[in-house]
Design an enzyme around this catalytic site. Sequence first.
Site, PDB file in Angstrom:
ATOM      1  N   LYS A 150      67.375  67.225 -67.339  1.00  0.00           N
ATOM      2  CA  LYS A 150      67.229  68.615 -66.929  1.00  0.00           C
ATOM      3  C   LYS A 150      68.390  69.437 -67.465  1.00  0.00           C
ATOM      4  O   LYS A 150      69.403  68.835 -67.803  1.00  0.00           O
ATOM      5  CB  LYS A 150      67.109  68.711 -65.416  1.00  0.00           C
ATOM      6  CG  LYS A 150      68.439  68.535 -64.646  1.00  0.00           C
ATOM      7  CD  LYS A 150      68.231  68.751 -63.191  1.00  0.00           C
ATOM      8  CE  LYS A 150      68.681  70.119 -62.766  1.00  0.00           C
ATOM      9  NZ  LYS A 150      70.077  70.176 -62.294  1.00  0.00           N
ATOM     10  N   HIS A 180      66.827  63.003 -61.323  1.00  0.00           N
ATOM     11  CA  HIS A 180      67.492  61.808 -60.800  1.00  0.00           C
ATOM     12  C   HIS A 180      67.282  61.628 -59.296  1.00  0.00           C
ATOM     13  O   HIS A 180      67.453  60.543 -58.774  1.00  0.00           O
ATOM     14  CB  HIS A 180      68.978  61.760 -61.199  1.00  0.00           C
ATOM     15  CG  HIS A 180      69.875  62.636 -60.381  1.00  0.00           C
ATOM     16  ND1 HIS A 180      70.007  63.966 -60.616  1.00  0.00           N
ATOM     17  CD2 HIS A 180      70.693  62.365 -59.341  1.00  0.00           C
ATOM     18  CE1 HIS A 180      70.871  64.472 -59.750  1.00  0.00           C
ATOM     19  NE2 HIS A 180      71.306  63.516 -58.954  1.00  0.00           N
ATOM     20  N   GLU A 218      76.219  70.105 -50.493  1.00  0.00           N
ATOM     21  CA  GLU A 218      77.308  69.535 -51.302  1.00  0.00           C
ATOM     22  C   GLU A 218      78.629  70.154 -50.876  1.00  0.00           C
ATOM     23  O   GLU A 218      78.662  71.316 -50.441  1.00  0.00           O
ATOM     24  CB  GLU A 218      77.076  69.838 -52.778  1.00  0.00           C
ATOM     25  CG  GLU A 218      75.816  69.229 -53.337  1.00  0.00           C
ATOM     26  CD  GLU A 218      75.712  69.498 -54.821  1.00  0.00           C
ATOM     27  OE1 GLU A 218      76.143  68.645 -55.602  1.00  0.00           O
ATOM     28  OE2 GLU A 218      75.218  70.574 -55.194  1.00  0.00           O
ATOM     29  N   ASP A 237      68.845  75.283 -60.408  1.00  0.00           N
ATOM     30  CA  ASP A 237      69.594  74.040 -60.537  1.00  0.00           C
ATOM     31  C   ASP A 237      69.102  72.968 -59.550  1.00  0.00           C
ATOM     32  O   ASP A 237      69.106  71.783 -59.875  1.00  0.00           O
ATOM     33  CB  ASP A 237      71.086  74.329 -60.286  1.00  0.00           C
ATOM     34  CG  ASP A 237      71.976  73.124 -60.535  1.00  0.00           C
ATOM     35  OD1 ASP A 237      71.865  72.538 -61.624  1.00  0.00           O
ATOM     36  OD2 ASP A 237      72.778  72.767 -59.648  1.00  0.00           O
ATOM     37  N   HIS A 242      64.901  69.202 -57.772  1.00  0.00           N
ATOM     38  CA  HIS A 242      65.175  68.166 -56.777  1.00  0.00           C
ATOM     39  C   HIS A 242      64.491  68.439 -55.420  1.00  0.00           C
ATOM     40  O   HIS A 242      63.806  67.579 -54.875  1.00  0.00           O
ATOM     41  CB  HIS A 242      66.680  68.025 -56.539  1.00  0.00           C
ATOM     42  CG  HIS A 242      67.475  67.760 -57.776  1.00  0.00           C
ATOM     43  ND1 HIS A 242      67.001  67.000 -58.816  1.00  0.00           N
ATOM     44  CD2 HIS A 242      68.726  68.141 -58.148  1.00  0.00           C
ATOM     45  CE1 HIS A 242      67.935  66.939 -59.771  1.00  0.00           C
ATOM     46  NE2 HIS A 242      68.973  67.622 -59.388  1.00  0.00           N
TER      47      HIS A 242
HETATM   48  C1  BG6 Z   1      72.413  68.067 -60.457  1.00  0.00           C
HETATM   49  C2  BG6 Z   1      72.847  69.490 -60.349  1.00  0.00           C
HETATM   50  O1  BG6 Z   1      71.105  67.992 -60.974  1.00  0.00           O
HETATM   51  O2  BG6 Z   1      72.442  67.456 -59.169  1.00  0.00           O
HETATM   52  C3  BG6 Z   1      74.241  69.592 -59.737  1.00  0.00           C
HETATM   53  O3  BG6 Z   1      72.851  70.092 -61.638  1.00  0.00           O
HETATM   54  C4  BG6 Z   1      74.292  68.845 -58.431  1.00  0.00           C
HETATM   55  O4  BG6 Z   1      74.632  70.941 -59.562  1.00  0.00           O
HETATM   56  C5  BG6 Z   1      73.728  67.435 -58.575  1.00  0.00           C
HETATM   57  O5  BG6 Z   1      75.643  68.795 -58.014  1.00  0.00           O
HETATM   58  C6  BG6 Z   1      73.612  66.752 -57.227  1.00  0.00           C
HETATM   59  O6  BG6 Z   1      73.267  65.407 -57.416  1.00  0.00           O
HETATM   60  P1  BG6 Z   1      73.696  64.283 -56.368  1.00  0.00           P
HETATM   61  O7  BG6 Z   1      73.025  63.040 -56.855  1.00  0.00           O
HETATM   62  O8  BG6 Z   1      75.193  64.227 -56.375  1.00  0.00           O
HETATM   63  O9  BG6 Z   1      73.172  64.760 -55.046  1.00  0.00           O
END
Ligand code: BG6
Length: 486
Positions: A150, A180, A218, A237, A242
């Site tokens: 992405k 992911h 986050e 994003d 997600h």
């Molecule tokens: C990414 C985003 O796809 O996912 C980021 O671009 C984000 O901004 C991240 O911090 C979060 O992933 P995870 O696995 O740490 O929750």
Amino acid sequence: MVSRVIPVENFDLVIFGGTGDLARRKILPGLFRRFCSGQMPAEARIVGAARSDLTDAEFRKDIKAALEEFLPNKGHTAKDVRGFLDRLHYVKIDATGTQGWSVLKKLVRKDKDTIQAFYFSVAPTLFGPLAERLHTNKIAGPNARIVVEKPFGRDLESAKALNATLRDHFEESQIYRIDHYLGKETVQNLMAVRFGNMLFEPLWNAQYVDHVQITVAETVGVGGRGAYYDKSGAMRDMVQNHLMQLLCLIAMEPPAHFDPDSVRDEKLKVIRALDPPEREDIVRGQYKSDVQGDSYLEEVENRSSTTESFVAMKLAISNWRWAGVPFYLRTGKRLKARASEISIVFKETPHSIFDKDSGRHRNILSIRLQPNEGITLGVTIKEPGPGGMRLVDVPLDMTFADALGPEADDVPDAYERLIMDVIRGNQTLFMRGDEVEAAWAWTDPIIKDWTSRGDKPKAYDVETTGPEDAAVLMHRAGRRWLDIKA
Ligand code: BG6
């Protein structure tokens, strides 16, 4: 409990952007763990391809440092590291020119028993040129797969154009669009819980569910990614991909089979059934500064930015199963804890036989993605001890670390799992082109509305749950967000 490791077929994996941050932090450490587990066949090879002028030895040295940095003290031996580094090669390549392609062509095996995978861990503007060169230089055979990171476009139009470019050179069955979040252990468990148990599915609908909350919080800010993030914002994003994927897995109908198209067909129906949200059902936020850190505006070095680092919204899915059940989504940076959780909040019992002092109680099924992955079902019981009938909610707790023992610490990271799926040729946990387009078709009008009105996000204090308006969004309907706890 001992999980079985089934080695995948022999492969050559070329990582474009092989010296980049994602490759060093996630892709190569992930592959190393699969190598140590015995899942990667002894003859498999990984080729780093990037602009830098490196020899194989220099590339190996760099990746050795990356393994030390990102997998410290993980119980592997120096022999494991040597064995893995021996599998690595490097090609200096010009993604938009001619340099390096003939070298790559010689290196990549084309026999029918070797899977070829090409991982595009590069800027999206290079996806098209790479796909074209792999095709025209006849490097990609019929066994080939491409893996695309992405962001997959920034709106419907660009996503369509990108899909068209990739499909000029590869079949849809060869294109693996990574999200992911779909590789996270608990996300897959969500499907196991829903479709592997009799207990939940009969209750999984508007008759029993009051509402659903999806939180991806986050603690980090945008950090060094300001230039990308400021053009993107939380909606592009996180929500478009997600959170949308999580929503789909919660809301979809049971697929007939656990195969890629059956699952993705059902997810697509959910996206298409999403109503456009009302303006007052969306809250945007942007974090302020505190003593320890810069504000969003300082981090992105754009004092007049109106990009959101937080978004909360109330969504409705127009179908029989979910009519009238709000889905509340929220995600943001620099919040009070790193916690991703989906909670299904069930309705109260239709009639309480207990007196008023026993309070209001509801069952909540919480699916925790990170940290402390696990599933908890809140049930109401009698408060122990004498003194009448008082009720209390207690968790039936299935924290995987407790339930599965030490093995829970060793579950593959999302990237490891997804890369192995690419080699196996299993697209179930990858987004299909029409799914991505449908998600943009729903997202675009929301972003366009903000832009055309010059909408400004609400400033919020760091280490909180986001702007006050997000709480109000819930209060309006007599509900409240569950706490964000690490
Ligand atoms: C990414 C985003 O796809 O996912 C980021 O671009 C984000 O901004 C991240 O911090 C979060 O992933 P995870 O696995 O740490 O929750």
